[in-house]
Design an enzyme around this catalytic site. Structure first.
Site, PDB file in Angstrom:
ATOM      1  N   LEU A 148       0.811  -1.226   0.000  1.00  0.00           N
ATOM      2  CA  LEU A 148       0.000   0.000   0.000  1.00  0.00           C
ATOM      3  C   LEU A 148       0.840   1.270   0.000  1.00  0.00           C
ATOM      4  O   LEU A 148       1.909   1.335   0.603  1.00  0.00           O
ATOM      5  CB  LEU A 148      -0.979   0.011   1.172  1.00  0.00           C
ATOM      6  N   LEU A 257       8.965   9.086 -12.269  1.00  0.00           N
ATOM      7  CA  LEU A 257      10.065   9.836 -12.874  1.00  0.00           C
ATOM      8  C   LEU A 257       9.908  11.311 -12.518  1.00  0.00           C
ATOM      9  O   LEU A 257      10.224  12.185 -13.324  1.00  0.00           O
ATOM     10  CB  LEU A 257      10.072   9.657 -14.403  1.00  0.00           C
ATOM     11  N   ALA A 259      11.331  14.217 -10.870  1.00  0.00           N
ATOM     12  CA  ALA A 259      12.566  14.707 -10.235  1.00  0.00           C
ATOM     13  C   ALA A 259      12.201  15.797  -9.234  1.00  0.00           C
ATOM     14  O   ALA A 259      11.238  16.524  -9.422  1.00  0.00           O
ATOM     15  CB  ALA A 259      13.513  15.255 -11.296  1.00  0.00           C
ATOM     16  N   GLY A 264      11.175   9.930   0.469  1.00  0.00           N
ATOM     17  CA  GLY A 264      11.282   9.817   1.919  1.00  0.00           C
ATOM     18  C   GLY A 264      10.180   8.897   2.395  1.00  0.00           C
ATOM     19  O   GLY A 264       9.711   8.046   1.643  1.00  0.00           O
ATOM     20  N   CYS A 267       8.986   3.980   4.341  1.00  0.00           N
ATOM     21  CA  CYS A 267       9.296   2.720   3.644  1.00  0.00           C
ATOM     22  C   CYS A 267      10.551   2.776   2.786  1.00  0.00           C
ATOM     23  O   CYS A 267      11.535   2.111   3.090  1.00  0.00           O
ATOM     24  CB  CYS A 267       8.112   2.301   2.782  1.00  0.00           C
ATOM     25  N   LYS A 270      14.183   3.297   4.450  1.00  0.00           N
ATOM     26  CA  LYS A 270      14.627   2.230   5.368  1.00  0.00           C
ATOM     27  C   LYS A 270      14.692   0.885   4.649  1.00  0.00           C
ATOM     28  O   LYS A 270      15.540   0.047   4.950  1.00  0.00           O
ATOM     29  CB  LYS A 270      13.732   2.164   6.611  1.00  0.00           C
TER      30      LYS A 270
END
Ligand code: UDX
Length: 441
Positions: A148, A257, A259, A264, A267, A270
């Site tokens: 999800l 795509l 930019a 961040g 998910c 890390k």
């Protein structure tokens, strides 16, 4: 079917409510009393479109309940594990403490024939190592990763792109037990499968890897275009046109795509780090060594956004009023975990800028972690007297609904840094703004 969901964070709370909404009887279990109290009242403890509605509906129907008492799992046929697997303090690997605690806490309440379905994102090999404890209770373990996206979590749970079930396997296929387990999961997800959602049955390792490799691929796609933005910056090319053009190739595709200041959230960052750490443990670090580069490119884009703002303000942001539009790691979310948006705001503050930050959903969360910034709920109020404006989360409130002429009348200076390449540069220039994009002339 009677289901339990252990862990009621972003993943578990949505899963529990979504499963109740398709007709199951669900108990959500979490150690956090405040979270359970809020969910029990039908209040979503975080911002997620559509969650409030299915929570209220589930509780009113009597099919959905929440508790801190693990014994409530007794009697459920499938027990979903949806606890967090954060980055370990001081390392890249995933911290599996909560997964182990959830499984161990659940064991006494398992009955013969029950299924424990892991949904958390875990390093490959985790299911194999957990399975014996579950089998000892006469139950079966399956790994059923969740894909999800925050902001679309309800829709993605009820109507996913694909369902994956890693089941006990031998000789290249599911064991008898594995096949039976897969059938039970087919029943759980029947409404979605009936609509044609692919249901892929595989072994534990493949199921675990599907999740981490999907996230690694998405992160790679974003960092690829951000690397092109870096090249565009030294050549005068425009990365947004470049992305449009290469995106027309169906093999490449335009999605992911975008930019900007990079990825961040709870998910992608890390997960790619945990993947690198796990590959190294397996003696295959070189296979995913590129993920370190993906991470590095991603982090450089935050520096770039800060540098652009500094340059735009004549070499220093000291005592300049900078309005930051956005704090959430992406729109339709109040999540600020590893948010590039908030990081840029904090860095500008660190350079002496008088930072005013606004966001439609994430102010409370941001304030808790970074009380040193000035927070203003009202967008126009936040813009008032700014020397420069920087857009770091592409909420519609900034991207579509903010009229550049209206904004120009509120601010002192007319410098805009588009950290997400989400504004209509021509329209902002026409309204008198000096526009700076990421990887754009
Ligand atoms: C991601 C995966 O998409 C999901 O399948 C997985 O289960 C969990 O991780 P999520 O973290 O909710 O979901 O966010 P996603 O929509 O993937 O965006 C991740 C980050 O990438 C955001 O910070 C977003 O702003 C950034 N992004 C996305 C870009 O910078 N450019 C893009 O083109 C797309």
């Amino acid at each position: 079917m009677r289901l339990s969901v252990i862990g009621c964070g972003y993943l578990g709370a949505v899963h529990a409510a979504a499963m109740a909404s398709i007709g199951h009887e669900v108990v959500g279990i979490d150690v956090d009393e405040r979270k359970v109290a809020s969910l029990s009242k039908g209040e979503a403890p975080f911002f997620e479109p559509g969650l409030q509605e299915i929570l209220t509906e589930g509780i009113a129907s009597g099919r959905l309940s929440f508790t801190t008492d693990m014994s409530a799992a007794q009697g459920a046929k499938v027990h979903f594990i949806g606890v967090g697997t954060p980055q370990q303090p001081g390392g890249y690997a995933a911290d599996l403490t909560y997964v182990h605690a959830a499984v161990d806490g659940l064991l006494p309440y398992l009955s013969e024939g029950d299924i424990v379905a892991g949904k958390s994102t875990v390093p490959v090999g985790t299911a194999e190592s957990l399975a014996p404890r579950v089998f000892d209770r006469g139950a079966t373990l399956v790994w059923n990763p969740e894909f999800l996206r925050e902001g679309w979590a309800v829709q993605d749970t009820i109507d996913p792109d694909r369902l994956v079930a890693g089941v006990p396997s031998a000789d290249g296929g599911p064991t008898e037990e594995g096949a039976r387990t897969a059938d039970v999961l087919r029943e759980v997800y029947h409404p979605s499968i009936a609509k044609g959602t692919p249901f892929i049955v595989t072994d534990y390792a493949t199921a675990e890897l599907v999740k981490v490799s999907a996230n690694a691929f998405l992160a790679t796609k974003i960092s690829f275009i951000n690397a092109m933005a870096e090249i565009a910056e030294v050549t005068g090319a425009d990365v947004t046109t470049l992305a449009d053009a290469i995106g027309h190739d169906a093999r490449i595709g335009r999605r992911f795509l975008g930019a900007g200041i990079g990825f961040g959230g709870g998910c992608l960052p890390k997960d790619i780090r945990a993947f690198s750490a796990r590959a190294e443990e397996l003696g295959r670090g070189e296979s995913v060594a590129f993920l370190r580069e993906i991470d590095a490119i991603n982090l450089r884009r935050r520096d770039r956004a800060v540098d652009l703002t500094v340059q735009a303000l004549g070499g220093s942001v000291f005592e300049k009023k900078v309005t930051v539009l956005g704090a959430a790691f992406k729109p339709h979310s109040d999540d600020i975990r590893d948010s590039p948006a908030l990081d840029v705001a904090v860095r500008l503050h660190g350079l002496g800028a008088d930072v005013t930050l606004t966001d439609p959903a994430a102010i409370e969360n941001a304030r808790r972690i970074h009380p040193q910034l000035t927070y203003v709920e009202d967008r126009d109020e936040a813009l008032r007297d700014a020397d420069a404006v920087i857009v770091v989360t592409e909420w519609d409130e900034y991207r579509r609904e903010l009229d550049p002429a209206h904004a120009a009348a509120l601010t002192a200076g007319h410098i805009v840094v588009d950290g997400r390449n989400c504004l209509d540069a021509a329209a902002w220039r026409a309204a008198g703004w000096t526009y700076y994009g990421m990887g754009r002339p």
